[in-house]
Design a protein around this motif. Sequence first.
Motif, PDB file in Angstrom:
ATOM      1  N   PRO A 181     140.500  56.500  13.521  1.00  0.00           N
ATOM      2  CA  PRO A 181     139.999  57.877  13.418  1.00  0.00           C
ATOM      3  C   PRO A 181     139.534  58.137  11.986  1.00  0.00           C
ATOM      4  CG  PRO A 181     142.373  57.872  13.246  1.00  0.00           C
ATOM      5  CD  PRO A 181     141.964  56.450  13.533  1.00  0.00           C
ATOM      6  N   LYS A 182     138.955  59.273  11.758  1.00  0.00           N
ATOM      7  CA  LYS A 182     138.649  59.714  10.399  1.00  0.00           C
ATOM      8  C   LYS A 182     139.942  60.317   9.850  1.00  0.00           C
ATOM      9  CE  LYS A 182     135.260  62.368   7.728  1.00  0.00           C
ATOM     10  NZ  LYS A 182     134.085  63.267   7.803  1.00  0.00           N
ATOM     11  N   PHE A 183     140.599  59.580   8.981  1.00  0.00           N
ATOM     12  CA  PHE A 183     141.940  59.970   8.556  1.00  0.00           C
ATOM     13  C   PHE A 183     141.947  61.283   7.775  1.00  0.00           C
ATOM     14  CE2 PHE A 183     142.447  55.347   9.134  1.00  0.00           C
ATOM     15  CZ  PHE A 183     143.534  55.335   9.986  1.00  0.00           C
ATOM     16  N   SER A 184     140.897  61.563   7.023  1.00  0.00           N
ATOM     17  CA  SER A 184     140.846  62.816   6.276  1.00  0.00           C
ATOM     18  C   SER A 184     140.816  64.010   7.232  1.00  0.00           C
ATOM     19  CB  SER A 184     139.625  62.833   5.356  1.00  0.00           C
ATOM     20  OG  SER A 184     138.428  62.603   6.089  1.00  0.00           O
ATOM     21  N   GLY A 219     142.822  66.944   3.353  1.00  0.00           N
ATOM     22  CA  GLY A 219     142.187  65.662   3.645  1.00  0.00           C
ATOM     23  C   GLY A 219     141.050  65.361   2.687  1.00  0.00           C
ATOM     24  N   PHE A 220     141.039  64.141   2.144  1.00  0.00           N
ATOM     25  CA  PHE A 220     139.981  63.697   1.236  1.00  0.00           C
ATOM     26  C   PHE A 220     139.538  62.300   1.668  1.00  0.00           C
ATOM     27  CE2 PHE A 220     142.681  66.660  -0.998  1.00  0.00           C
ATOM     28  CZ  PHE A 220     141.785  67.495  -1.655  1.00  0.00           C
ATOM     29  N   ARG A 221     138.278  61.987   1.375  1.00  0.00           N
ATOM     30  CA  ARG A 221     137.723  60.706   1.811  1.00  0.00           C
ATOM     31  C   ARG A 221     136.866  60.112   0.688  1.00  0.00           C
ATOM     32  NH1 ARG A 221     136.384  58.318   6.984  1.00  0.00           N
ATOM     33  NH2 ARG A 221     134.395  57.219   6.989  1.00  0.00           N
ATOM     34  N   ILE A 222     137.098  58.849   0.377  1.00  0.00           N
ATOM     35  CA  ILE A 222     136.335  58.126  -0.644  1.00  0.00           C
ATOM     36  C   ILE A 222     135.541  57.030   0.059  1.00  0.00           C
ATOM     37  CG2 ILE A 222     136.466  56.688  -2.718  1.00  0.00           C
ATOM     38  CD1 ILE A 222     139.138  58.050  -3.344  1.00  0.00           C
ATOM     39  N   GLU A 223     134.215  57.121  -0.001  1.00  0.00           N
ATOM     40  CA  GLU A 223     133.370  56.162   0.700  1.00  0.00           C
ATOM     41  C   GLU A 223     132.748  55.129  -0.218  1.00  0.00           C
ATOM     42  OE1 GLU A 223     130.580  58.430   2.971  1.00  0.00           O
ATOM     43  OE2 GLU A 223     132.086  58.999   4.476  1.00  0.00           O
ATOM     44  N   ASN A 224     132.711  55.404  -1.533  1.00  0.00           N
ATOM     45  CA  ASN A 224     132.180  54.413  -2.467  1.00  0.00           C
ATOM     46  C   ASN A 224     132.867  54.580  -3.816  1.00  0.00           C
ATOM     47  OD1 ASN A 224     130.445  56.252  -4.251  1.00  0.00           O
ATOM     48  ND2 ASN A 224     129.618  56.698  -2.203  1.00  0.00           N
ATOM     49  N   ALA A 225     132.748  53.566  -4.649  1.00  0.00           N
ATOM     50  CA  ALA A 225     133.473  53.540  -5.918  1.00  0.00           C
ATOM     51  C   ALA A 225     133.031  54.646  -6.858  1.00  0.00           C
ATOM     52  CB  ALA A 225     133.300  52.176  -6.575  1.00  0.00           C
ATOM     53  N   LYS A 226     131.775  55.037  -6.797  1.00  0.00           N
ATOM     54  CA  LYS A 226     131.260  56.036  -7.735  1.00  0.00           C
ATOM     55  C   LYS A 226     131.961  57.387  -7.585  1.00  0.00           C
ATOM     56  CE  LYS A 226     126.590  54.080  -8.203  1.00  0.00           C
ATOM     57  NZ  LYS A 226     125.139  54.321  -8.000  1.00  0.00           N
ATOM     58  N   GLU A 227     132.376  57.720  -6.378  1.00  0.00           N
ATOM     59  CA  GLU A 227     132.998  59.017  -6.166  1.00  0.00           C
ATOM     60  C   GLU A 227     134.522  58.969  -6.250  1.00  0.00           C
ATOM     61  OE1 GLU A 227     131.520  60.091  -2.340  1.00  0.00           O
ATOM     62  OE2 GLU A 227     133.027  58.935  -1.237  1.00  0.00           O
ATOM     63  N   ALA A 228     135.097  57.794  -6.500  1.00  0.00           N
ATOM     64  CA  ALA A 228     136.553  57.637  -6.464  1.00  0.00           C
ATOM     65  C   ALA A 228     137.259  58.555  -7.454  1.00  0.00           C
ATOM     66  CB  ALA A 228     136.930  56.180  -6.722  1.00  0.00           C
ATOM     67  N   ALA A 229     136.817  58.549  -8.705  1.00  0.00           N
ATOM     68  CA  ALA A 229     137.513  59.321  -9.738  1.00  0.00           C
ATOM     69  C   ALA A 229     137.503  60.816  -9.423  1.00  0.00           C
ATOM     70  CB  ALA A 229     136.881  59.055 -11.101  1.00  0.00           C
ATOM     71  N   GLU A 234     141.783  59.110   1.981  1.00  0.00           N
ATOM     72  CA  GLU A 234     141.294  57.981   2.769  1.00  0.00           C
ATOM     73  C   GLU A 234     140.289  57.188   1.938  1.00  0.00           C
ATOM     74  OE1 GLU A 234     138.824  57.169   6.951  1.00  0.00           O
ATOM     75  OE2 GLU A 234     139.266  59.210   6.281  1.00  0.00           O
ATOM     76  N   ILE A 235     140.540  55.885   1.795  1.00  0.00           N
ATOM     77  CA  ILE A 235     139.666  55.016   1.007  1.00  0.00           C
ATOM     78  C   ILE A 235     138.986  54.034   1.956  1.00  0.00           C
ATOM     79  CG2 ILE A 235     139.526  53.377  -0.904  1.00  0.00           C
ATOM     80  CD1 ILE A 235     142.177  54.555  -1.922  1.00  0.00           C
ATOM     81  N   CYS A 236     137.691  54.149   2.093  1.00  0.00           N
ATOM     82  CA  CYS A 236     136.932  53.261   2.975  1.00  0.00           C
ATOM     83  C   CYS A 236     136.586  51.992   2.198  1.00  0.00           C
ATOM     84  CB  CYS A 236     135.663  53.948   3.456  1.00  0.00           C
ATOM     85  SG  CYS A 236     135.983  55.510   4.320  1.00  0.00           S
ATOM     86  N   CYS A 237     137.094  50.873   2.667  1.00  0.00           N
ATOM     87  CA  CYS A 237     136.899  49.642   1.900  1.00  0.00           C
ATOM     88  C   CYS A 237     136.643  48.443   2.811  1.00  0.00           C
ATOM     89  CB  CYS A 237     138.091  49.382   0.977  1.00  0.00           C
ATOM     90  SG  CYS A 237     139.706  49.680   1.689  1.00  0.00           S
TER      91      CYS A 237
END
Length: 546
Positions: free
Chosen positions: A491-494, A504-514, A530-533
């Motif tokens: 599922p979409k964990f966020s 709920g928060f979602r990180i899809e790429n490294a640029k937005e992680a911080a 949620e970290i998509c990796c």
Amino acid sequence: MGYRVADAIVDSMVAHGVDRGFSVPGESFLALLDALHERRDFDLVTCRHEGSAALAAIADAKLTGRPGIVMASRGPGAFNAAIGVHVASEEAIPLILLIGQVDTPNLGKGAVQEIDSSRAFLGSLKWSGRIDRADTTGEIMGRAFAAAVSGTPGPVAVELPEDVLARVMAQQPARVHGHAVPGASLDEIGRVHELLANAHRPILIVGGECRSPEFRRDLQELVDLWDVPVALTNKNQDQFSNLDPHWIGQLSFFASPAHTALFSEADLLIAIGSRMGDVSSLGFAFPRQEPTPQRFVHVYPDPGIIGRHFQTELPIVSTAHEFVRAVLRHAKPAATSAAWMQRVAEAANRSHGWQPENTLADDVMGHAVMALNRLAKRDAILTTDSGNFASWVHRIFRMTPENRLLGSACGAMGTGVPAAVAAGLRFPGREVLAFVGDGGFLMNGNELITAVDRRLQLRVVISNNGSYGTIRTHQQRHFPSRVSGTDLVNPKFSALAEAFGAHGFRIENAKEAADVVKQAMAVDGPAVIEICCDPDISVDRSLKWD
């Protein structure tokens, strides 16, 4: 209503210093639940699965040093909680499983859900008992607590027939049997100092038998006195400061070449508070047995453990803390050569040194964990589930005894969230970071609702790589390009977090992680990050391994 066996059980738990238990309610122990109704000295935590209740109880035991308490009904409830019995046995954690049982007239008749816990958990329990008479309540409970903490700590089970729980009895003081705490003799301490004085390349191995703040302070004093390098066993990375130059690193499932080389050169190994199983001994490779055995001192409170796997030059039956105290009372400083300490620093850096400049743009997990490390409070509590994702945590976070680490040392999935709930309850308001994989979260992540209910300051960090990643890694190693049975649809964990009432928060790429991590760390109450990796991205690329 009078004073019942159920009331006596609660009084016994409180007398043994226990103030919290985890449970999924069952009709077979209604009287026990009723006995807890108006108690202000005991917190009953209602969970959503007996497995997560048991894992939360184990985490609480690690934090307090007292037996964890889990209450479950017979049959399905007890077998759901069985993962806790296994984990407590594997990791030497005191646990008391209270099992609601059929009433006494129906014992042994195969009534619905009846089990015999001594047979059902044969080989895992240290002891099992049954309160089948009111006048034995104090004795059985006292024996249960003593058995759970003595020698090698572990799990015990107590069956509670439902009719006995409701029986009225004369109120009696709870029985606290106590247990012997072995310690090192003056002669043994002298012999340790003699071995250390003649060693050129010593290593001290520290396990998790004692985790108290007092032990950690005394351990630091001992290390400074002896000037000896320290290796910590799996998931005990918080026992000694990772910033101290004496720190070698954590001994985990996959030893680095640097660790293996360092241990092969050691001429004295001193292990305290560890059974020295396969992980702690790097696959039973150290202390080396042939052709020339390495000199080995083994300090452990259970004499049945010492000498089980290794030739031991000096066996000492003692708890880790009593041993450290004895050494400090009869202090004799030692000194390790600069050359050996340089080798230690190199091994620690190769095994745990994280180079941010090597973190590639597609390593989303690496960038997210670096951001979490920067923003986490100094005394944050970390929990890790079982999985490859934990490698980022162990290598990026430099833990100290101000932290607490609750990890799955035996590799049981589903530990992360229940352990985090236990930590948040034990230390209200303190920051808790739970690192879990997508597979582990969908096992026991339902306890997020318990965190919402209790308003815990919990951050659940989910590595969503659409895979049972550790098993996939093994598959790729043994059967390249033949992934089978390890892909996951998630599922979409966020969004799921928000349905639970959490942020709920979602990180899809490294640029937005911080930026996303900063937002998530600032909210009040439980949050999911949620970290998509990519399942095929490894932590090793940012390490300088040989």
